[in-house]
Design a protein around this motif. Sequence first.
Motif, PDB file in Angstrom:
ATOM      1  N   ASN A  36      30.601 -11.768  11.683  1.00 51.45           N
ATOM      2  CA  ASN A  36      29.564 -10.874  12.217  1.00 51.45           C
ATOM      3  C   ASN A  36      28.554 -10.788  11.070  1.00 51.45           C
ATOM      4  OD1 ASN A  36      30.473 -11.365  14.363  1.00 51.45           O
ATOM      5  ND2 ASN A  36      31.884  -9.935  15.085  1.00 51.45           N
ATOM      6  N   ALA A  37      27.122 -10.549  10.927  1.00 48.00           N
ATOM      7  CA  ALA A  37      26.990 -10.942  10.547  1.00 48.00           C
ATOM      8  C   ALA A  37      25.423  -9.811  11.561  1.00 48.00           C
ATOM      9  CB  ALA A  37      25.267 -11.630   9.600  1.00 48.00           C
ATOM     10  N   ALA A  38      24.892  -8.541   9.916  1.00 48.37           N
ATOM     11  CA  ALA A  38      23.835  -8.030  11.195  1.00 48.37           C
ATOM     12  C   ALA A  38      22.372  -7.703  10.347  1.00 48.37           C
ATOM     13  CB  ALA A  38      24.244  -6.322  10.712  1.00 48.37           C
ATOM     14  N   VAL A  39      21.537  -7.816  11.131  1.00 50.43           N
ATOM     15  CA  VAL A  39      20.372  -8.978  10.394  1.00 50.43           C
ATOM     16  C   VAL A  39      18.850  -7.973  11.146  1.00 50.43           C
ATOM     17  CG1 VAL A  39      18.389 -10.400  10.337  1.00 50.43           C
ATOM     18  CG2 VAL A  39      20.368 -11.449  10.792  1.00 50.43           C
ATOM     19  N   ALA A  40      18.348  -7.478  10.033  1.00 51.02           N
ATOM     20  CA  ALA A  40      17.668  -5.811  10.727  1.00 51.02           C
ATOM     21  C   ALA A  40      16.005  -6.526   9.486  1.00 51.02           C
ATOM     22  CB  ALA A  40      17.790  -4.975  10.221  1.00 51.02           C
ATOM     23  N   THR A  41      15.133  -5.718  10.264  1.00 50.91           N
ATOM     24  CA  THR A  41      13.842  -5.829   8.903  1.00 50.91           C
ATOM     25  C   THR A  41      14.338  -3.450   9.280  1.00 50.91           C
ATOM     26  OG1 THR A  41      12.185  -4.844  10.446  1.00 50.91           O
ATOM     27  CG2 THR A  41      11.965  -7.110   9.889  1.00 50.91           C
ATOM     28  N   THR A  42      13.912  -3.449   7.601  1.00 50.33           N
ATOM     29  CA  THR A  42      13.385  -1.569   7.124  1.00 50.33           C
ATOM     30  C   THR A  42      12.984  -1.320   8.537  1.00 50.33           C
ATOM     31  OG1 THR A  42      11.883  -2.661   5.866  1.00 50.33           O
ATOM     32  CG2 THR A  42      13.819  -2.236   4.893  1.00 50.33           C
ATOM     33  N   ASP A  43      12.039  -1.795   8.670  1.00 50.38           N
ATOM     34  CA  ASP A  43      11.332  -1.046   9.484  1.00 50.38           C
ATOM     35  C   ASP A  43      11.666  -0.795  11.182  1.00 50.38           C
ATOM     36  OD1 ASP A  43       8.972  -1.144   9.118  1.00 50.38           O
ATOM     37  OD2 ASP A  43       8.118  -3.125   9.628  1.00 50.38           O
ATOM     38  N   ASP A  44      13.766  -1.808  10.983  1.00 47.97           N
ATOM     39  CA  ASP A  44      14.789  -0.959  12.407  1.00 47.97           C
ATOM     40  C   ASP A  44      15.224   0.157  11.977  1.00 47.97           C
ATOM     41  OD1 ASP A  44      13.696  -3.162  13.551  1.00 47.97           O
ATOM     42  OD2 ASP A  44      14.374  -4.588  13.195  1.00 47.97           O
ATOM     43  N   ILE A  45      15.972   0.067  10.714  1.00 47.13           N
ATOM     44  CA  ILE A  45      16.809   0.881  10.170  1.00 47.13           C
ATOM     45  C   ILE A  45      16.697   2.083  10.741  1.00 47.13           C
ATOM     46  CG2 ILE A  45      17.566   2.056   7.505  1.00 47.13           C
ATOM     47  CD1 ILE A  45      16.927  -0.884   6.797  1.00 47.13           C
ATOM     48  N   GLN A  46      17.849   3.036  10.866  1.00 48.35           N
ATOM     49  CA  GLN A  46      18.003   3.933  12.002  1.00 48.35           C
ATOM     50  C   GLN A  46      18.403   4.949  10.336  1.00 48.35           C
ATOM     51  OE1 GLN A  46      17.974   5.753  14.868  1.00 48.35           O
ATOM     52  NE2 GLN A  46      16.172   3.893  15.121  1.00 48.35           N
ATOM     53  N   TRP A  47      17.660   5.561   9.396  1.00 54.18           N
ATOM     54  CA  TRP A  47      17.821   5.868   7.909  1.00 54.18           C
ATOM     55  C   TRP A  47      18.830   7.234   8.290  1.00 54.18           C
ATOM     56  CZ3 TRP A  47      17.870   3.603   3.383  1.00 54.18           C
ATOM     57  CH2 TRP A  47      16.884   2.487   3.406  1.00 54.18           C
ATOM     58  N   PRO A  48      19.648   7.664   7.700  1.00 56.73           N
ATOM     59  CA  PRO A  48      20.379   9.127   7.524  1.00 56.73           C
ATOM     60  C   PRO A  48      19.827  10.132   7.014  1.00 56.73           C
ATOM     61  CG  PRO A  48      21.759   7.704   6.816  1.00 56.73           C
ATOM     62  CD  PRO A  48      20.783   7.009   7.243  1.00 56.73           C
ATOM     63  N   GLU A  49      19.833  11.321   7.739  1.00 50.51           N
ATOM     64  CA  GLU A  49      18.860  12.186   7.249  1.00 50.51           C
ATOM     65  C   GLU A  49      18.364  12.140   5.146  1.00 50.51           C
ATOM     66  OE1 GLU A  49      19.025  17.419   7.052  1.00 50.51           O
ATOM     67  OE2 GLU A  49      19.378  16.157   8.611  1.00 50.51           O
ATOM     68  N   GLN A  50      17.560  12.945   4.807  1.00 51.38           N
ATOM     69  CA  GLN A  50      17.358  12.409   3.886  1.00 51.38           C
ATOM     70  C   GLN A  50      17.958  14.054   2.578  1.00 51.38           C
ATOM     71  OE1 GLN A  50      14.561   9.551   3.178  1.00 51.38           O
ATOM     72  NE2 GLN A  50      13.806  11.011   1.517  1.00 51.38           N
ATOM     73  N   VAL A  51      18.212  13.256   2.165  1.00 48.80           N
ATOM     74  CA  VAL A  51      19.114  14.840   1.409  1.00 48.80           C
ATOM     75  C   VAL A  51      18.554  15.064  -0.124  1.00 48.80           C
ATOM     76  CG1 VAL A  51      21.070  15.700  -0.065  1.00 48.80           C
ATOM     77  CG2 VAL A  51      21.478  13.893   1.660  1.00 48.80           C
ATOM     78  N   PRO A  52      17.539  16.365  -0.486  1.00 46.25           N
ATOM     79  CA  PRO A  52      17.291  16.473  -1.562  1.00 46.25           C
ATOM     80  C   PRO A  52      18.003  15.964  -2.374  1.00 46.25           C
ATOM     81  CG  PRO A  52      16.679  17.903  -0.212  1.00 46.25           C
ATOM     82  CD  PRO A  52      18.031  17.570   0.397  1.00 46.25           C
ATOM     83  N   ILE A  53      17.088  15.525  -3.663  1.00 42.38           N
ATOM     84  CA  ILE A  53      18.034  15.427  -5.037  1.00 42.38           C
ATOM     85  C   ILE A  53      18.479  17.184  -5.562  1.00 42.38           C
ATOM     86  CG2 ILE A  53      17.410  13.866  -7.380  1.00 42.38           C
ATOM     87  CD1 ILE A  53      17.527  12.187  -5.005  1.00 42.38           C
ATOM     88  N   SER A  54      19.522  16.793  -6.095  1.00 41.67           N
ATOM     89  CA  SER A  54      20.193  18.133  -6.614  1.00 41.67           C
ATOM     90  C   SER A  54      19.145  19.047  -7.650  1.00 41.67           C
ATOM     91  CB  SER A  54      21.500  17.494  -7.641  1.00 41.67           C
ATOM     92  OG  SER A  54      22.441  16.920  -7.181  1.00 41.67           O
ATOM     93  N   PRO A  55      18.428  20.034  -7.656  1.00 43.40           N
ATOM     94  CA  PRO A  55      17.259  20.756  -8.216  1.00 43.40           C
ATOM     95  C   PRO A  55      18.089  20.288  -9.882  1.00 43.40           C
ATOM     96  CG  PRO A  55      18.069  21.587  -6.613  1.00 43.40           C
ATOM     97  CD  PRO A  55      19.301  20.699  -6.954  1.00 43.40           C
ATOM     98  N   GLU A  56      19.076  20.516 -10.551  1.00 45.64           N
ATOM     99  CA  GLU A  56      19.312  20.172 -11.415  1.00 45.64           C
ATOM    100  C   GLU A  56      19.121  18.862 -12.183  1.00 45.64           C
ATOM    101  OE1 GLU A  56      22.808  19.790  -9.945  1.00 45.64           O
ATOM    102  OE2 GLU A  56      22.008  20.976  -9.608  1.00 45.64           O
ATOM    103  N   ARG A  57      18.961  18.185 -11.475  1.00 43.15           N
ATOM    104  CA  ARG A  57      19.165  16.661 -12.001  1.00 43.15           C
ATOM    105  C   ARG A  57      16.986  16.451 -11.619  1.00 43.15           C
ATOM    106  NH1 ARG A  57      21.312  13.087  -8.287  1.00 43.15           N
ATOM    107  NH2 ARG A  57      20.202  11.097  -9.978  1.00 43.15           N
ATOM    108  N   VAL A  58      16.018  17.031 -10.907  1.00 43.94           N
ATOM    109  CA  VAL A  58      14.846  16.815 -11.272  1.00 43.94           C
ATOM    110  C   VAL A  58      13.957  17.343 -11.972  1.00 43.94           C
ATOM    111  CG1 VAL A  58      12.589  17.359  -9.563  1.00 43.94           C
ATOM    112  CG2 VAL A  58      15.224  17.280  -8.397  1.00 43.94           C
ATOM    113  N   LEU A  59      12.687  16.596 -12.355  1.00 44.16           N
ATOM    114  CA  LEU A  59      12.466  16.804 -13.965  1.00 44.16           C
ATOM    115  C   LEU A  59      10.712  16.304 -13.098  1.00 44.16           C
ATOM    116  CD1 LEU A  59      13.722  13.844 -15.970  1.00 44.16           C
ATOM    117  CD2 LEU A  59      13.651  16.348 -16.006  1.00 44.16           C
ATOM    118  N   SER A  60      10.851  16.033 -11.875  1.00 49.26           N
ATOM    119  CA  SER A  60       8.907  16.533 -11.182  1.00 49.26           C
ATOM    120  C   SER A  60       9.802  16.150  -9.788  1.00 49.26           C
ATOM    121  CB  SER A  60       7.897  15.708 -11.995  1.00 49.26           C
ATOM    122  OG  SER A  60       7.868  14.440 -11.739  1.00 49.26           O
ATOM    123  N   GLY A  61       8.606  16.746  -8.893  1.00 44.72           N
ATOM    124  CA  GLY A  61       8.078  16.975  -8.284  1.00 44.72           C
ATOM    125  C   GLY A  61       9.333  16.980  -6.784  1.00 44.72           C
TER     126      GLY A  61
END
Length: 116
Positions: free
Chosen positions: A2-27
């Motif tokens: 079985n194959a799945a075909v979708a566009t990025t508009d169709d994706i049910q993205w998981p919740e955004q997770v912040p990048i670990s603060p110790e790794r962030v240089l800006s933003g």
Amino acid sequence: MNAAVATTDDIQWPEQVPISPERVLSGAPSASTLVLYGDPGTEAGLWKVTPGEFTTKLTGYREFIHIVDGQGQPIDDQGQETNLRAGTIVALPEGWAGRWSVQTELVKSYSIVRAQ
């Protein structure tokens, strides 16, 4: 098979997770990862990250990337910069270290091959 075909508009993205603060240089970048396949030696999926700059190191694996949307650069610790935009394909070796600089929301498909 079985194959799945979708566009990025169709994706049910998981919740955004912040990048670990110790790794962030800006933003305040955050990311969402959708794993499409995984076994002990490999993983494949989609990754979406918001603008910002943060460090990363590939420990124990190499990564193959295809940019689907957005703009940014991975910049290694020696200053080698690769411009990313839709259609760019990049192979990062195991041990790659540097930072991601993301100007617009970036979506990549990725495949990880773990070191054996």
